[in-house]
Design a protein around this motif. Sequence first.
Motif, PDB file in Angstrom:
ATOM      1  N   GLU A 150      -7.466   9.928   6.478  1.00  0.00           N
ATOM      2  CA  GLU A 150      -8.398   8.808   6.655  1.00  0.00           C
ATOM      3  C   GLU A 150      -9.408   8.808   5.508  1.00  0.00           C
ATOM      4  O   GLU A 150     -10.078   9.803   5.243  1.00  0.00           O
ATOM      5  CB  GLU A 150      -9.154   8.960   7.971  1.00  0.00           C
ATOM      6  N   GLY A 151      -9.504   7.699   4.796  1.00  0.00           N
ATOM      7  CA  GLY A 151     -10.433   7.589   3.677  1.00  0.00           C
ATOM      8  C   GLY A 151      -9.827   7.922   2.325  1.00  0.00           C
ATOM      9  O   GLY A 151     -10.436   7.664   1.291  1.00  0.00           O
ATOM     10  N   TYR A 152      -8.605   8.505   2.344  1.00  0.00           N
ATOM     11  CA  TYR A 152      -7.959   8.902   1.089  1.00  0.00           C
ATOM     12  C   TYR A 152      -6.750   8.032   0.768  1.00  0.00           C
ATOM     13  O   TYR A 152      -5.955   8.372  -0.114  1.00  0.00           O
ATOM     14  CB  TYR A 152      -7.519  10.365   1.161  1.00  0.00           C
ATOM     15  N   LEU A 153      -6.600   6.904   1.478  1.00  0.00           N
ATOM     16  CA  LEU A 153      -5.473   6.003   1.260  1.00  0.00           C
ATOM     17  C   LEU A 153      -5.976   4.789   0.488  1.00  0.00           C
ATOM     18  O   LEU A 153      -6.723   3.969   1.015  1.00  0.00           O
ATOM     19  CB  LEU A 153      -4.861   5.592   2.601  1.00  0.00           C
ATOM     20  N   TYR A 154      -5.583   4.684  -0.763  1.00  0.00           N
ATOM     21  CA  TYR A 154      -6.171   3.673  -1.652  1.00  0.00           C
ATOM     22  C   TYR A 154      -5.733   2.265  -1.280  1.00  0.00           C
ATOM     23  O   TYR A 154      -4.536   1.994  -1.118  1.00  0.00           O
ATOM     24  CB  TYR A 154      -5.777   3.965  -3.101  1.00  0.00           C
ATOM     25  N   PRO A 155      -6.697   1.334  -1.133  1.00  0.00           N
ATOM     26  CA  PRO A 155      -6.350  -0.060  -0.829  1.00  0.00           C
ATOM     27  C   PRO A 155      -5.711  -0.723  -2.044  1.00  0.00           C
ATOM     28  O   PRO A 155      -6.314  -0.791  -3.115  1.00  0.00           O
ATOM     29  CB  PRO A 155      -7.703  -0.688  -0.485  1.00  0.00           C
ATOM     30  N   ASP A 156      -4.499  -1.219  -1.867  1.00  0.00           N
ATOM     31  CA  ASP A 156      -3.759  -1.759  -3.009  1.00  0.00           C
ATOM     32  C   ASP A 156      -2.535  -2.492  -2.467  1.00  0.00           C
ATOM     33  O   ASP A 156      -2.287  -2.503  -1.264  1.00  0.00           O
ATOM     34  CB  ASP A 156      -3.337  -0.614  -3.933  1.00  0.00           C
ATOM     35  N   THR A 157      -1.763  -3.078  -3.356  1.00  0.00           N
ATOM     36  CA  THR A 157      -0.477  -3.666  -2.982  1.00  0.00           C
ATOM     37  C   THR A 157       0.619  -2.667  -3.315  1.00  0.00           C
ATOM     38  O   THR A 157       0.687  -2.164  -4.436  1.00  0.00           O
ATOM     39  CB  THR A 157      -0.232  -4.991  -3.714  1.00  0.00           C
ATOM     40  N   TYR A 158       1.465  -2.387  -2.335  1.00  0.00           N
ATOM     41  CA  TYR A 158       2.524  -1.394  -2.494  1.00  0.00           C
ATOM     42  C   TYR A 158       3.876  -2.024  -2.200  1.00  0.00           C
ATOM     43  O   TYR A 158       3.978  -3.053  -1.523  1.00  0.00           O
ATOM     44  CB  TYR A 158       2.304  -0.216  -1.535  1.00  0.00           C
ATOM     45  N   TYR A 159       4.902  -1.360  -2.686  1.00  0.00           N
ATOM     46  CA  TYR A 159       6.279  -1.753  -2.406  1.00  0.00           C
ATOM     47  C   TYR A 159       7.022  -0.520  -1.890  1.00  0.00           C
ATOM     48  O   TYR A 159       7.147   0.485  -2.592  1.00  0.00           O
ATOM     49  CB  TYR A 159       6.958  -2.288  -3.674  1.00  0.00           C
ATOM     50  N   PHE A 160       7.492  -0.612  -0.658  1.00  0.00           N
ATOM     51  CA  PHE A 160       8.195   0.506  -0.032  1.00  0.00           C
ATOM     52  C   PHE A 160       9.551   0.047   0.482  1.00  0.00           C
ATOM     53  O   PHE A 160       9.708  -1.105   0.904  1.00  0.00           O
ATOM     54  CB  PHE A 160       7.398   1.070   1.147  1.00  0.00           C
ATOM     55  N   PRO A 161      10.527   0.950   0.509  1.00  0.00           N
ATOM     56  CA  PRO A 161      11.805   0.618   1.139  1.00  0.00           C
ATOM     57  C   PRO A 161      11.630   0.487   2.648  1.00  0.00           C
ATOM     58  O   PRO A 161      10.689   1.047   3.214  1.00  0.00           O
ATOM     59  CB  PRO A 161      12.690   1.830   0.799  1.00  0.00           C
ATOM     60  N   PRO A 162      12.509  -0.235   3.325  1.00  0.00           N
ATOM     61  CA  PRO A 162      12.427  -0.313   4.786  1.00  0.00           C
ATOM     62  C   PRO A 162      12.737   1.032   5.418  1.00  0.00           C
ATOM     63  O   PRO A 162      13.497   1.826   4.861  1.00  0.00           O
ATOM     64  CB  PRO A 162      13.494  -1.364   5.135  1.00  0.00           C
ATOM     65  N   GLU A 163      12.120   1.282   6.574  1.00  0.00           N
ATOM     66  CA  GLU A 163      12.321   2.529   7.318  1.00  0.00           C
ATOM     67  C   GLU A 163      12.129   3.743   6.416  1.00  0.00           C
ATOM     68  O   GLU A 163      12.932   4.650   6.356  1.00  0.00           O
ATOM     69  CB  GLU A 163      13.713   2.543   7.957  1.00  0.00           C
ATOM     70  N   TYR A 164      10.997   3.735   5.743  1.00  0.00           N
ATOM     71  CA  TYR A 164      10.648   4.787   4.786  1.00  0.00           C
ATOM     72  C   TYR A 164       9.959   5.937   5.515  1.00  0.00           C
ATOM     73  O   TYR A 164       9.244   5.700   6.503  1.00  0.00           O
ATOM     74  CB  TYR A 164       9.703   4.176   3.761  1.00  0.00           C
ATOM     75  N   PRO A 165      10.128   7.181   5.058  1.00  0.00           N
ATOM     76  CA  PRO A 165       9.429   8.298   5.706  1.00  0.00           C
ATOM     77  C   PRO A 165       7.915   8.112   5.640  1.00  0.00           C
ATOM     78  O   PRO A 165       7.360   7.830   4.579  1.00  0.00           O
ATOM     79  CB  PRO A 165       9.876   9.507   4.883  1.00  0.00           C
ATOM     80  N   ALA A 166       7.248   8.289   6.771  1.00  0.00           N
ATOM     81  CA  ALA A 166       5.799   8.073   6.836  1.00  0.00           C
ATOM     82  C   ALA A 166       5.062   8.958   5.836  1.00  0.00           C
ATOM     83  O   ALA A 166       4.097   8.519   5.198  1.00  0.00           O
ATOM     84  CB  ALA A 166       5.304   8.342   8.254  1.00  0.00           C
ATOM     85  N   ALA A 167       5.499  10.205   5.707  1.00  0.00           N
ATOM     86  CA  ALA A 167       4.824  11.123   4.789  1.00  0.00           C
ATOM     87  C   ALA A 167       4.913  10.634   3.347  1.00  0.00           C
ATOM     88  O   ALA A 167       3.954  10.756   2.573  1.00  0.00           O
ATOM     89  CB  ALA A 167       5.430  12.521   4.902  1.00  0.00           C
ATOM     90  N   ALA A 168       6.052  10.049   2.969  1.00  0.00           N
ATOM     91  CA  ALA A 168       6.217   9.545   1.600  1.00  0.00           C
ATOM     92  C   ALA A 168       5.321   8.333   1.350  1.00  0.00           C
ATOM     93  O   ALA A 168       4.760   8.169   0.263  1.00  0.00           O
ATOM     94  CB  ALA A 168       7.681   9.177   1.351  1.00  0.00           C
ATOM     95  N   VAL A 169       5.156   7.484   2.369  1.00  0.00           N
ATOM     96  CA  VAL A 169       4.270   6.326   2.257  1.00  0.00           C
ATOM     97  C   VAL A 169       2.840   6.786   2.014  1.00  0.00           C
ATOM     98  O   VAL A 169       2.153   6.328   1.084  1.00  0.00           O
ATOM     99  CB  VAL A 169       4.333   5.467   3.541  1.00  0.00           C
ATOM    100  N   LEU A 170       2.377   7.700   2.853  1.00  0.00           N
ATOM    101  CA  LEU A 170       0.999   8.173   2.751  1.00  0.00           C
ATOM    102  C   LEU A 170       0.773   8.958   1.464  1.00  0.00           C
ATOM    103  O   LEU A 170      -0.305   8.878   0.860  1.00  0.00           O
ATOM    104  CB  LEU A 170       0.661   9.038   3.961  1.00  0.00           C
ATOM    105  N   GLU A 171       1.774   9.703   1.062  1.00  0.00           N
ATOM    106  CA  GLU A 171       1.653  10.466  -0.180  1.00  0.00           C
ATOM    107  C   GLU A 171       1.402   9.534  -1.358  1.00  0.00           C
ATOM    108  O   GLU A 171       0.531   9.795  -2.193  1.00  0.00           O
ATOM    109  CB  GLU A 171       2.926  11.284  -0.419  1.00  0.00           C
ATOM    110  N   GLN A 172       2.144   8.429  -1.416  1.00  0.00           N
ATOM    111  CA  GLN A 172       1.971   7.498  -2.535  1.00  0.00           C
ATOM    112  C   GLN A 172       0.577   6.874  -2.515  1.00  0.00           C
ATOM    113  O   GLN A 172      -0.056   6.715  -3.563  1.00  0.00           O
ATOM    114  CB  GLN A 172       3.041   6.410  -2.469  1.00  0.00           C
TER     115      GLN A 172
END
Length: 255
Positions: A150-172
């Motif tokens: 919380e607080g470390y997820l940068y607000p931006d526009t992202y492009y992710f594959p469907p059904e992507y691992p949650a950890a990979a989303v947050l890591e990016q």
Amino acid sequence: ALAAVGAAVLSGGAVLYYLNSPSPRIPPEGKIFRVNKGESLSVIAGRLQEEGLVRSALLLKILGRITGSEGLYKRGYFRFRAGDSSIEIHNLLVSGYQEQIRITIPEGWTLKKIAGSLEDKGIARREEVLAAASSPELLRSLGVPAESLEGYLYPDTYYFPPEYPAAAVLEQMAVNFFDHLKEIEPAYATLSPETLHEKVILASIVEREYRRPEEAPLIASVFYNRLKYNIGLESCASLEYIIADIQDQPHPSYI
């Protein structure tokens, strides 16, 4: 002599066929692999072999030399599927093709709002995002001095594959946060983990208090003075967060 040459050719062909064959370690649902900025083919190929996604790093290096693709591997997150050969993985990394869904995270969004939007878009399940955000392993790998992202997820526009691992989303998102932090305040790395986290918390509160960006410095100075003299922040944003996000109560009309 001809028989010996023929046997050698057949033997070499069998070896190449085996090295190119799909790795049994790619699960049925596929495997996500990240190519980082500036990584060489040698490093990428080595990691692919270490993670069991290809049988031979050497084969990828040979392919790179033969096809001239050594410097053409694209950065990003790629999904390899069970049954992908080494040549198919090579071609995917060179093409840079990624199944992607566009999502924009506005400033001021909380983790729960982000998780809900990711689920609505079909990128990752809400509960998996919330769980990954407090994963000790992920927090440690990212160097986040807190119990949540919380607080470390940068607000931006992202492009992710469907059904992507949650950890990979947050890591990016978190890597994006630290990349921007490095640009804004290069000396942040000299801060203690506790001080960094305190600044992130205060910045999050300030962000939800101001209406125009030029108001942010003044609001921040007021809060710093209150903290300096041990006076309560009296922040509507912090109370709103407690009520709506932590307690899951209806959003207050008046605070």
